[in-house]
Design an enzyme around this catalytic site. Structure first.
Site, PDB file in Angstrom:
ATOM      1  N   CYS A 182      26.475  13.947  57.169  1.00 35.29           N
ATOM      2  CA  CYS A 182      27.439  14.170  58.241  1.00 35.29           C
ATOM      3  C   CYS A 182      27.030  13.438  59.529  1.00 35.29           C
ATOM      4  CB  CYS A 182      27.615  15.647  58.540  1.00 35.29           C
ATOM      5  SG  CYS A 182      28.932  15.887  59.747  1.00 35.29           S
ATOM      6  N   CYS A 350      35.669  15.150  58.917  1.00 32.93           N
ATOM      7  CA  CYS A 350      34.642  15.635  59.805  1.00 32.93           C
ATOM      8  C   CYS A 350      35.279  16.431  60.937  1.00 32.93           C
ATOM      9  CB  CYS A 350      33.890  14.445  60.382  1.00 32.93           C
ATOM     10  SG  CYS A 350      32.657  14.987  61.542  1.00 32.93           S
TER      11      CYS A 350
END
Ligand code: UQ1
Length: 421
Positions: A182, A350
């Site tokens: 991430c 995200c």
């Protein structure tokens, strides 16, 4: 000097495969156990290596395909973590315990848990070697004041402590010179920290700095534009191509190398430091997965999903959701001797947390083109998206994705866009 450690990615799937080969321990290596000693069978139709998000998700799906008794998962850790929550744990908005569940509870019932570490892959013989040893994790993490990292269970609460203890000076957030899980988490904690300093009256004494090895703030123009606006309005300094190479914890100094001028370094004094360590896959992994089918290019009975793969997309749970639906189809086809036509488009998402009640929901594909689920401008900061990230996603993760029922939002996107996207 504090060395910056390396973290590991996980998860690949071997259907129609394996066996646990007895081997002779090398001098000085931990004891190796054979199949007989651990009461695991020596052959499984599907062997899943790694009980992270991709591994557990695929074991649930494979159980439905071939039956629980024909599936095994190799995973050494006792606890499974929902890591997307750590951004909020580091900022004091969630408790660490809410991100954790026993591994035993997430492995589908009837599926064999081989509690060990994969030491070696032998795909020519459709076999693997396992080693019965817990990977050694740095227990206390780095025990230095004013430093935290949301990237490890051992250090995420230290971020929150560093935030609370912060008085004045540079609050520095780093991004290393490797791919990371991430890739936006390093800046999410920066926005939350900035909001926390404002909330607690410390903002005027804080100089907030993002030192990143990358040359851009975000790889998708639409979201990069939105983030650069936020960075400007919150008076945050961004230094591109700055890579953390050393932390002098005793003097509270962080040393960065300018990647555009190798050898040139700059030393920063910090009042708080959030470290994102360099990361990479474990040595045993075969990094040769087709980006459309997720099948190994050389070994047709080996597949990859999740953080361990070389897929040119970002390493998120949302990406795994998109991948698992495709991989399910690929494996079905392979098992029937057919070729699958379904291809993974690189979908990833995200939820960019920009404060304690706002999120920009970035969603995009392999071509860095937005691939948004909702028919609204998702580059805007929204409260609804914050609730989705903080409260709905954990439910979807534990009850949908890990159980093999959630394959990403593509069907919802098609519905909301009247089939046009
Ligand atoms: C998603 O599917 C997913 O996996 C469960 C996440 O990880 C926790 C996400 O953060 C997001 C955003 C998605 C995508 C889902 C929707 C409804 C947009």
């Amino acid at each position: 000097m504090l060395k910056i450690g390396t973290m590991s990615f996980c998860s690949c799937v071997h259907p129609l495969v394996p066996l646990l080969r007895p081997v002779i321990p090398k001098m000085g290596s931990p004891q190796l156990h054979t199949a007989a000693r651990c009461a695991a069978k020596d052959y499984y139709e599907v062997l899943v290596l790694g009980g992270g998000t991709g591994g557990i998700t695929m074991s649930a799906r494979m159980k439905r395909k071939v039956g629980a008794g024909n599936v095994a998962v190799v995973e050494p850790h006792e606890t499974h973590y929902y890591q997307p929550l750590w951004t909020l744990v580091g900022a004091g908005a969630k408790q660490l315990a809410t991100s954790a569940r026993p591994t035993a509870s997430v492995i589908p019932s009837g599926v064999k848990w081989i509690k060990s570490t994969v030491q070696e892959l032998d795909p020519d013989n459709s076999s693997i070697l396992v080693i019965y040893r817990q990977r050694s994790l740095p227990k206390g993490g780095f025990n230095y004041p004013k430093i935290g990292s949301n990237y490890s269970v051992n250090t995420v609460e230290k971020t929150w402590k560093a935030l609370q203890d912060f008085k004045e000076g540079n609050a520095i957030f780093t991004f290393p010179n490797t791919p990371v899980k991430c890739a936006w988490a390093p800046q999410k904690i920066m926005y939350l920290s900035e909001a926390y300093f404002r909330k607690t009256g410390k903002r005027a004494k804080a100089n907030i700095i993002f030192n990143t090895s990358l040359g851009v703030i975000f790889g998708v123009q639409k979201y990069a534009d939105a983030l650069l606006e936020i960075i400007k309005s919150r008076n945050i300094t961004v230094n591109y191509k700055y890579n953390l190479i050393e932390v002098r914890a005793d003097k509270q100094e962080a040393v960065f190398e300018n990647l555009d001028k190798p050898g040139e370094t700059k030393v920063y004094q910090y009042g708080m430091l959030h470290v994102t360590p360099p990361m990479g896959p474990p040595d045993v992994l075969l990094n040769n997965v087709d980006k459309g089918t997720l099948q190994h290019k050389k070994y047709p009975n080996v597949f990859g999903i999740g953080d361990c793969t070389n897929l040119p997309t970002s390493k998120t749970a949302a990406a795994i959701a998109g991948q698992c639906a495709v991989l399910d189809k690929t494996i079905s086809s392979v098992m029937k001797g057919q070729t699958s036509t379904k291809k993974y488009d690189g979908y990833t998402s995200c939820p960019l947390v920009t404060s304690y009640n706002r999120v920009i929901l970035a969603e995009f594909d392999y071509n860095a083109q937005p691939l948004e689920t909702f028919p609204i401008d998702q580059s805007k900061e929204r409260l609804t998206m914050y609730h989705m990230k903080a409260n709905m996603m954990p439910f979807l993760y534990w009850n949908g994705l890990l159980k093999g029922y959630w394959g990403g939002p593509a069907p919802i996107r098609k519905l909301l866009h009247l089939g046009l996207k």
